[in-house]
Design a protein around this motif. Sequence first.
Motif, mmCIF file in Angstrom:
data_model
loop_
_atom_site.group_PDB
_atom_site.id
_atom_site.type_symbol
_atom_site.label_atom_id
_atom_site.label_comp_id
_atom_site.label_asym_id
_atom_site.label_seq_id
_atom_site.Cartn_x
_atom_site.Cartn_y
_atom_site.Cartn_z
ATOM 1 N N GLU A 1 0.827 -1.204 0.000
ATOM 2 C CA GLU A 1 0.000 0.000 0.000
ATOM 3 C C GLU A 1 0.863 1.256 0.000
ATOM 4 O O GLU A 1 0.542 2.250 -0.658
ATOM 5 C CB GLU A 1 -0.921 -0.002 1.226
ATOM 6 N N THR B 1 -2.820 1.414 8.776
ATOM 7 C CA THR B 1 -3.047 0.318 7.834
ATOM 8 C C THR B 1 -3.453 -0.940 8.578
ATOM 9 O O THR B 1 -4.377 -1.659 8.165
ATOM 10 C CB THR B 1 -1.779 0.036 7.001
ATOM 11 N N LYS C 1 -6.890 -0.575 9.894
ATOM 12 C CA LYS C 1 -7.809 -0.744 8.776
ATOM 13 C C LYS C 1 -7.956 -2.215 8.414
ATOM 14 O O LYS C 1 -9.053 -2.710 8.178
ATOM 15 C CB LYS C 1 -7.314 0.034 7.564
ATOM 16 N N THR D 1 -11.114 -4.228 8.288
ATOM 17 C CA THR D 1 -11.513 -4.697 6.973
ATOM 18 C C THR D 1 -11.641 -6.212 6.935
ATOM 19 O O THR D 1 -12.662 -6.758 6.495
ATOM 20 C CB THR D 1 -10.485 -4.254 5.907
ATOM 21 N N GLN E 1 -13.615 3.265 6.730
ATOM 22 C CA GLN E 1 -13.157 4.349 5.874
ATOM 23 C C GLN E 1 -12.217 5.351 6.565
ATOM 24 O O GLN E 1 -11.228 5.773 5.968
ATOM 25 C CB GLN E 1 -14.354 5.095 5.274
ATOM 26 N N ASP F 1 -8.717 4.149 6.439
ATOM 27 C CA ASP F 1 -8.198 4.144 5.068
ATOM 28 C C ASP F 1 -7.799 5.550 4.638
ATOM 29 O O ASP F 1 -6.771 5.751 3.981
ATOM 30 C CB ASP F 1 -9.263 3.588 4.108
ATOM 31 N N LYS G 1 -4.590 6.591 6.525
ATOM 32 C CA LYS G 1 -3.512 5.742 6.020
ATOM 33 C C LYS G 1 -3.004 6.241 4.685
ATOM 34 O O LYS G 1 -1.788 6.355 4.442
ATOM 35 C CB LYS G 1 -4.015 4.300 5.897
ATOM 36 N N THR G 2 -3.910 6.588 3.774
ATOM 37 C CA THR G 2 -3.525 7.071 2.451
ATOM 38 C C THR G 2 -2.747 8.381 2.552
ATOM 39 O O THR G 2 -1.727 8.565 1.884
ATOM 40 C CB THR G 2 -4.777 7.276 1.572
ATOM 41 N N ARG H 1 -14.558 4.415 -2.849
ATOM 42 C CA ARG H 1 -14.140 3.133 -2.283
ATOM 43 C C ARG H 1 -15.303 2.164 -2.236
ATOM 44 O O ARG H 1 -15.138 0.955 -2.464
ATOM 45 C CB ARG H 1 -13.569 3.357 -0.874
#
Length: 291
Positions: A128, A171, A174, A178, A222, A225, A228-229, A263
Amino acid sequence: MGAATDGKTSPLIALLGGGIAGGIEAACTYPFEFAKTRVQLYGHQGVKNPFVVVTKVVKDEGIRALYKGCSTMIVGSIGKDAVRFLAFDSIRLLFEDPTTHTLTPSQSILSGMLAGILSSTAIVTPSERIKTALIDDAKTTRRFHSPWHCILSLYREQGLRRALYAGYITTTLKQIGTTGFRLGSYSIIKDFERARGVDVDGPVASFANGAVAGTVTTLATQPFDTVKTKAQQAREVGTLEALRVVLKEDGVFRGLWRGTVMRLGRTVVAGGILFTANEQAVKVLKTVIGK
């Protein structure tokens, strides 16, 4: 996954089936992932439709830009889903009822969460990080020639930990959510349907159940995420700094759920593809190499 409920899927088949499913899912849905990542990095800018973002990128930067980081994600998804399907199948065997081969809802979610920690540490965070850096670089400096060049450049500039494990905490959180929600809710749905005599092994049922699991997963995870991004862009950004920037730019709800529509568009389709591909791959593998 599906075959795991009969307690007879070998670790090798679980590993191969998960890897095949992950590669297919990543290749089919990458444009949605690209659009979501761009929105999380640079804000909504008034655009929520993933098709509009994709169209604009193709028009302004060319179609090749749309697939920047795709090979990294495919490789990462193969490894990620191989590890997490294998881990989930192995962990759930420790909890499941030996007679019915079913789990309680809490056991299903816990099995998924533990599998998420393993997959994040082994595969997800590094892949990622590089994928996000490549997507960020494609819009900014355009200095990375390949995933390997990206890794080497970041290693020289930021060291090994930042180069591959930037955003590890978010991450992993998540992935805990997830994998816990996706594999857990999918398992819960299948156990519920199976107890009522529903055929859960066909591709239509697998796709529908996977899509539902993907929707639940997206809405629940979300915020992790998004942060993290932001923390995994090409330049060095800490997790707390990333969180502050997101909240400053768009506030709590709009900021932390930035990119949800995009997403969601990917994960609903991806969830269906992932579980359908895994179910079918496991069936084929069982006929080829046995249980």
